[in-house]
Design a protein around this motif. Structure first.
Motif: not given
Length: 115
Positions: A10-23, A25-39
């Motif tokens: 499991p990916v437990s925290d998307w903010a620490l995962y592959n940013h090329g993949y997650t960005s 879908i979720l933007n980047v953690p610095q600009t959209d921390p709420e999206a990362y927290r909710k997912s």
């Protein structure tokens, strides 16, 4: 509500995962921390009520084992009791090997017991 669940690598925290993949879908953690927290499951660990099985290979090159370590630490801190961890020292990213057969046996046992 789920009576039981299995988290495989499991990916437990998307903010620490592959940013090329997650960005994408979720933007980047610095600009959209709420999206990362909710997912990210780690932020919902307090609500765990059913049985949980976590399986992770220690040499996984996709989802790092550290993700599982963080989640397990969170469950310990929250004093959750209805979870199990299966660690596979030589398993990489979901390639077919004897460890996968062990995972599936554990999942079946979890579901037979809890569902």
């Amino acid at each position: 509500m789920f009576a039981a669940g299995a988290a495989l690598r499991p990916v437990s925290d998307w903010a620490l995962y592959n940013h090329g993949y997650t960005s994408d879908i979720l933007n980047v953690p610095q600009t959209d921390p709420e999206a990362y927290r909710k997912s990210s499951p780690i932020y919902f660990a307090q609500g765990l009520k059913g049985a949980l099985l976590i399986c992770h290979g220690m040499v996984d090159t996709n989802v790092e084992f550290q993700d599982t370590v963080r989640l397990v630490q969170k469950l310990i801190e929250l004093r959750k009791e209805n979870w199990q961890l299966a660690v596979y020292p030589v398993e990489t990213t979901a390639s077919w090997n004897p460890q996968l057969a062990d995972e599936y046996k554990r999942i079946l046992a979890l579901f037979e017991k809890n569902l």
